[in-house]
Motif scaffolding. Structure first.
Motif, short mmCIF file in Angstrom:
data_model
loop_
_atom_site.label_atom_id
_atom_site.label_comp_id
_atom_site.label_asym_id
_atom_site.label_seq_id
_atom_site.Cartn_x
_atom_site.Cartn_y
_atom_site.Cartn_z
N SER A 10 0.98 -1.43 -0.02
CA SER A 10 0.58 0.02 -0.05
C SER A 10 0.94 1.12 0.41
N LEU A 11 -0.02 2.41 -0.64
CA LEU A 11 0.87 3.70 -0.41
C LEU A 11 0.44 4.51 0.08
N SER A 12 0.44 5.69 0.75
CA SER A 12 -1.06 6.78 0.83
C SER A 12 0.05 7.97 0.08
N VAL A 13 -0.95 9.11 -0.44
CA VAL A 13 -0.56 9.51 -1.17
C VAL A 13 -1.18 11.48 -1.09
N GLN A 14 -0.70 12.71 -0.57
CA GLN A 14 -1.58 13.77 -0.80
C GLN A 14 -1.73 14.15 -2.13
N GLU A 15 -2.90 14.25 -2.13
CA GLU A 15 -3.48 15.16 -3.56
C GLU A 15 -2.35 16.19 -4.51
N GLY A 16 -2.29 15.66 -5.50
CA GLY A 16 -1.40 16.95 -5.97
C GLY A 16 -0.54 16.53 -6.21
N TYR A 99 5.67 -15.96 -25.99
CA TYR A 99 4.99 -16.06 -24.65
C TYR A 99 4.04 -14.67 -24.08
N ASN A 100 2.85 -15.31 -24.81
CA ASN A 100 2.03 -14.36 -24.44
C ASN A 100 1.58 -14.20 -23.41
N LYS A 101 1.70 -15.22 -22.42
CA LYS A 101 0.86 -14.76 -21.46
C LYS A 101 1.57 -13.54 -20.12
N LEU A 102 0.72 -12.67 -19.07
CA LEU A 102 1.35 -11.26 -18.48
C LEU A 102 2.05 -12.04 -17.41
N ILE A 103 2.89 -11.87 -16.35
CA ILE A 103 3.10 -12.61 -15.09
C ILE A 103 2.85 -10.81 -14.60
N PHE A 104 1.77 -11.11 -13.52
CA PHE A 104 1.59 -9.70 -12.37
C PHE A 104 2.33 -10.27 -11.50
N GLY A 105 2.27 -9.13 -10.73
CA GLY A 105 3.23 -8.71 -9.16
C GLY A 105 1.81 -8.81 -8.64
N ALA A 106 2.02 -8.87 -7.02
CA ALA A 106 0.72 -9.04 -5.89
C ALA A 106 -0.10 -7.75 -6.11
N GLY A 107 0.74 -6.18 -6.70
CA GLY A 107 -0.40 -5.15 -6.56
C GLY A 107 -0.03 -4.33 -5.70
N THR A 108 0.05 -2.86 -5.67
CA THR A 108 0.18 -2.22 -4.87
C THR A 108 -0.87 -1.30 -4.78
N ARG A 109 -2.10 -0.86 -2.98
CA ARG A 109 -2.91 -0.07 -3.38
C ARG A 109 -2.57 1.26 -3.16
N LEU A 110 -3.64 2.08 -3.77
CA LEU A 110 -3.00 3.58 -3.68
C LEU A 110 -4.10 4.29 -3.54
N ALA A 111 -3.81 4.80 -2.39
CA ALA A 111 -4.63 5.64 -1.81
C ALA A 111 -4.29 7.16 -1.90
N VAL A 112 -4.98 7.71 -2.86
CA VAL A 112 -4.45 9.52 -2.91
C VAL A 112 -5.75 10.32 -2.12
N HIS A 113 -4.86 10.80 -0.98
CA HIS A 113 -6.06 11.77 -0.18
C HIS A 113 -6.03 13.42 -0.27
N PRO A 114 -7.07 13.90 -0.32
CA PRO A 114 -7.27 15.44 -0.27
C PRO A 114 -6.55 16.02 0.34
#
Lengths: 114, 114
Positions: A10-16, A99-114
């Protein structure tokens, strides 16, 4: 054996401000990399891609950087907006070997707060 | 135009039952992919169809999993004798023809095996 790793769940960032999402890979044969964005209850949507012959690709507020020697890529979002809040997946493939298949990472949840 | 559609959107089944998941790709797309996303994990490749070529089944986790693509369009993923570890979101994607083409994802089928 995870070939594509997103070490920050996860990642939390301020708007802008700038959001930087990171991705590491282990397979040196990967030659095409993509970022997908996913909102809850929806399928992933394509955001931006980069071929291994480049080290940077830009599309509006989104820029992907590729460092082949470090086997690392990053997605920069500038400026970040609340609507960017989503899960971001890094993916890789071996296009040159057909090789056409995509290998994915587990993902990062981004939260942009005002 | 219409995107990738999947049905059902949600499926609850009992352990040991068979399930069929359906995918309608974007019209004209010759490549079709199935992935699944288990809780807290990235997307895992299952199977890939390209035109009339033999499918790439290298990602299917066991022989309980099979998939068909009829007439080069609609695809069905079948899971026989479902187990609780099969619970996941099953995502279908299609692309115009080959690996460099962007993969467009459907909304997924949420499968819960009790």
């Amino acid at each position: 054996d995870q070939q594509v790793k997103q070490n920050s769940p996860s990642l939390s960032v301020q708007e802008g401000r700038i959001s930087i999402l990171n991705c590491d890979y282990t397979n040196s044969m990967f030659d095409y990399f993509l970022w997908y964005k996913k909102y809850p209850a929806e399928g992933p949507t394509f955001l931006i891609s980069i071929s291994s012959i480049k080290d940077k690709n830009e599309d509006g507020r989104f820029t992907v950087f590729l460092n082949k020697s470090a086997k690392h890529l990053s997605l920069h979002i500038v400026p970040s907006q609340p609507g960017d809040s989503a899960v971001y997946f890094c993916a890789a493939s071996q296009v040159g070997r057909g090789y056409n298949k995509l290998i994915f990472g587990a993902g990062t949840r981004l939260a942009v707060h005002p | 135009g219409a995107g990738v559609s999947q049905s059902p959107s949600n499926k609850v089944t009992e352990k040991g039952k068979d399930v069929e998941l359906r995918c309608d790709p974007i019209s004209g797309h010759t490549a079709l992919y199935w992935y699944r996303q288990s809780l807290g994990q990235g997307l895992e490749f299952l199977i890939y169809f390209q035109g009339n070529s033999a499918p790439d089944k290298s990602g299917l986790p066991s022989d309980r999993f099979s998939a068909e693509r009829t007439g080069g369009s609609v695809s069905t993923l079948t899971i026989q004798r479902t187990q609780q570890e099969d619970s996941a979101v099953y995502l279908c994607a299609s692309s115009l023809k080959r690996a460099q083409e962007t993969q467009y994802f459907g909304p997924g089928t949420r499968l819960l095996v009790l």
